[in-house]
Design an enzyme around this catalytic site. Sequence first.
Site, PDB file in Angstrom:
ATOM      1  N   ARG A 106       0.883  -1.170   0.000  1.00  0.00           N
ATOM      2  CA  ARG A 106       0.000   0.000   0.000  1.00  0.00           C
ATOM      3  C   ARG A 106       0.914   1.212   0.000  1.00  0.00           C
ATOM      4  O   ARG A 106       1.729   1.392   0.915  1.00  0.00           O
ATOM      5  CB  ARG A 106      -0.908   0.010   1.226  1.00  0.00           C
ATOM      6  CG  ARG A 106      -1.586   1.351   1.438  1.00  0.00           C
ATOM      7  CD  ARG A 106      -2.661   1.354   2.483  1.00  0.00           C
ATOM      8  NE  ARG A 106      -3.845   0.648   2.020  1.00  0.00           N
ATOM      9  CZ  ARG A 106      -5.058   0.773   2.579  1.00  0.00           C
ATOM     10  NH1 ARG A 106      -5.222   1.574   3.621  1.00  0.00           N
ATOM     11  NH2 ARG A 106      -6.087   0.095   2.110  1.00  0.00           N
ATOM     12  N   HIS A 133      -7.628   0.900  -6.116  1.00  0.00           N
ATOM     13  CA  HIS A 133      -7.836   0.099  -4.900  1.00  0.00           C
ATOM     14  C   HIS A 133      -8.531  -1.211  -5.297  1.00  0.00           C
ATOM     15  O   HIS A 133      -9.706  -1.444  -4.984  1.00  0.00           O
ATOM     16  CB  HIS A 133      -8.665   0.897  -3.894  1.00  0.00           C
ATOM     17  CG  HIS A 133      -8.611   0.362  -2.498  1.00  0.00           C
ATOM     18  ND1 HIS A 133      -7.818  -0.709  -2.136  1.00  0.00           N
ATOM     19  CD2 HIS A 133      -9.264   0.736  -1.352  1.00  0.00           C
ATOM     20  CE1 HIS A 133      -7.983  -0.957  -0.844  1.00  0.00           C
ATOM     21  NE2 HIS A 133      -8.855  -0.094  -0.355  1.00  0.00           N
ATOM     22  N   GLN A 136     -10.258  -3.806  -2.705  1.00  0.00           N
ATOM     23  CA  GLN A 136     -11.556  -3.312  -2.225  1.00  0.00           C
ATOM     24  C   GLN A 136     -12.630  -3.579  -3.278  1.00  0.00           C
ATOM     25  O   GLN A 136     -13.738  -4.035  -2.960  1.00  0.00           O
ATOM     26  CB  GLN A 136     -11.455  -1.807  -1.950  1.00  0.00           C
ATOM     27  CG  GLN A 136     -12.765  -1.154  -1.539  1.00  0.00           C
ATOM     28  CD  GLN A 136     -13.215  -1.528  -0.145  1.00  0.00           C
ATOM     29  OE1 GLN A 136     -12.455  -1.392   0.805  1.00  0.00           O
ATOM     30  NE2 GLN A 136     -14.441  -2.007  -0.008  1.00  0.00           N
ATOM     31  N   ASP A 227     -17.095   7.619  -1.082  1.00  0.00           N
ATOM     32  CA  ASP A 227     -15.794   7.490  -0.420  1.00  0.00           C
ATOM     33  C   ASP A 227     -15.444   8.875   0.135  1.00  0.00           C
ATOM     34  O   ASP A 227     -16.089   9.874  -0.210  1.00  0.00           O
ATOM     35  CB  ASP A 227     -14.753   7.003  -1.451  1.00  0.00           C
ATOM     36  CG  ASP A 227     -13.374   6.729  -0.845  1.00  0.00           C
ATOM     37  OD1 ASP A 227     -13.264   6.635   0.398  1.00  0.00           O
ATOM     38  OD2 ASP A 227     -12.405   6.615  -1.612  1.00  0.00           O
ATOM     39  N   CYS A 267     -16.358   2.164   1.134  1.00  0.00           N
ATOM     40  CA  CYS A 267     -15.189   1.321   1.421  1.00  0.00           C
ATOM     41  C   CYS A 267     -14.724   1.469   2.867  1.00  0.00           C
ATOM     42  O   CYS A 267     -14.037   0.594   3.381  1.00  0.00           O
ATOM     43  CB  CYS A 267     -14.066   1.658   0.450  1.00  0.00           C
ATOM     44  SG  CYS A 267     -13.594   3.394   0.461  1.00  0.00           S
ATOM     45  N   ARG A 295     -14.032  -8.085   2.627  1.00  0.00           N
ATOM     46  CA  ARG A 295     -12.596  -7.896   2.342  1.00  0.00           C
ATOM     47  C   ARG A 295     -11.846  -9.178   2.712  1.00  0.00           C
ATOM     48  O   ARG A 295     -10.988  -9.636   1.978  1.00  0.00           O
ATOM     49  CB  ARG A 295     -12.008  -6.728   3.167  1.00  0.00           C
ATOM     50  CG  ARG A 295     -12.589  -5.345   2.923  1.00  0.00           C
ATOM     51  CD  ARG A 295     -12.329  -4.783   1.547  1.00  0.00           C
ATOM     52  NE  ARG A 295     -10.944  -4.668   1.149  1.00  0.00           N
ATOM     53  CZ  ARG A 295     -10.088  -3.714   1.529  1.00  0.00           C
ATOM     54  NH1 ARG A 295     -10.474  -2.760   2.349  1.00  0.00           N
ATOM     55  NH2 ARG A 295      -8.844  -3.696   1.090  1.00  0.00           N
TER      56      ARG A 295
HETATM   57  N1  NVA Z   1      -9.837   6.950  -1.220  1.00  0.00           N
HETATM   58  C1  NVA Z   1      -9.458   6.539   0.101  1.00  0.00           C
HETATM   59  C2  NVA Z   1      -9.741   5.083   0.299  1.00  0.00           C
HETATM   60  C3  NVA Z   1      -9.409   4.555   1.661  1.00  0.00           C
HETATM   61  C4  NVA Z   1      -9.650   3.091   1.809  1.00  0.00           C
HETATM   62  C5  NVA Z   1      -7.983   6.826   0.323  1.00  0.00           C
HETATM   63  O1  NVA Z   1      -7.186   6.608  -0.600  1.00  0.00           O
HETATM   64  O2  NVA Z   1      -7.632   7.312   1.388  1.00  0.00           O
HETATM   65  N1   CP Z   2     -11.235   0.305   2.864  1.00  0.00           N
HETATM   66  C1   CP Z   2      -9.954   0.182   3.250  1.00  0.00           C
HETATM   67  O1   CP Z   2      -9.041  -0.078   2.451  1.00  0.00           O
HETATM   68  O2   CP Z   2      -9.749   0.343   4.577  1.00  0.00           O
HETATM   69  P1   CP Z   2      -8.338   0.476   5.312  1.00  0.00           P
HETATM   70  O3   CP Z   2      -7.739   1.787   4.869  1.00  0.00           O
HETATM   71  O4   CP Z   2      -8.691   0.464   6.763  1.00  0.00           O
HETATM   72  O5   CP Z   2      -7.466  -0.662   4.924  1.00  0.00           O
END
Ligand code: NVA
Ligand code: CP
Length: 308
Positions: A106, A133, A136, A227, A267, A295
């Site tokens: 990540r 993502h 997800q 989101d 998400c 998930r």
């Molecule tokens: N769009 C959000 C998703 C978090 C799971 C981010 O990138 O922070």
């Molecule tokens: N939705 C999601 O990816 O959550 P986290 O950021 O908690 O992993």
Amino acid sequence: MNLKGRDYLTLADFKREEIWYLLELARDLKKKQKAGIPHQVLKGKTLAMIFQKASTRTRVSFETGMFHLGGLAMFLSGNDLQIGRGEPIEDTARVLSRYVDSILIRTFSHQEVLDLAKYADVPVINGLTDDFHPTQALADLLTVWEHLGTLEGIKLAYIGDGNNMVHSLMLAGAIMGMEVISACPEGYEPNPEVVAKARSLAGQPEKIKIVREPQEAVQGAQVLYTDVWASMGQEKEAAERRQAFAHYQINAELLKQAEKEAIVLHCLPAHRGEEITAEVLEGTQSVVFDEAENRLHAHKAILAALLA
Ligand code: NVA
Ligand code: CP
């Protein structure tokens, strides 16, 4: 179906039948877990998980999933790795490939994931970048399938920022024969290259639409999705974004304009009172905690398919 050894970088790398295979595997693993039937297909396998951004769901579900499958997952914070002190990603990729059977990452730049995958000899899983993502999105498909019984022909309306989440939903929807309509404020639309890719995958470009008004997007929609207004890495823009996105909220009034039995996905993490009201998030049409649970099952399917 054989996905062994493949990377999981974006959904665009997968065909519809491959995604169905993952969804069916996820459903099967979910049933086995609920029935207490052992499914340790990854005994002796290891997963390195590099996190350059925070995570609750992705981290815990992959770690738990790997344990259920009989393998071992290692949480590696970017700050604790030599990456944080400037070791190149290509060296990290080659070294970790000598130790582990798969690497999840990540991070911020999607290019970093592509570089990691290029130099790693083991499957690389994208656990979120600024652009995509995909783990997800697989859990989201599973959730829609479970609740609505099908994916083909389903209309999903996404309200809010043209970010990593909507990019992955557009690709997922396009491949699976869904319609994906996003309502985004001016200047916050999805990346045109991703939109073009999704349209070409869909075959029928009109199935992937960008509109301005949330009310227009939700007409006839069976799935509503939103989101956060400011993603990880955009914290400094939060105030400015709160203004730009003020009308891009899933609330009871907007929900009423969708299909009667529409389900609501997010998400998570959610900001109640911003992109979604507490009323809708906690309401009867919200399936966000089923989605969060999925998930785990979807990730176990990815791991089993790539590594078993
Ligand atoms: N769009 C959000 C998703 C978090 C799971 C981010 O990138 O922070
Ligand atoms: N939705 C999601 O990816 O959550 P986290 O950021 O908690 O992993």
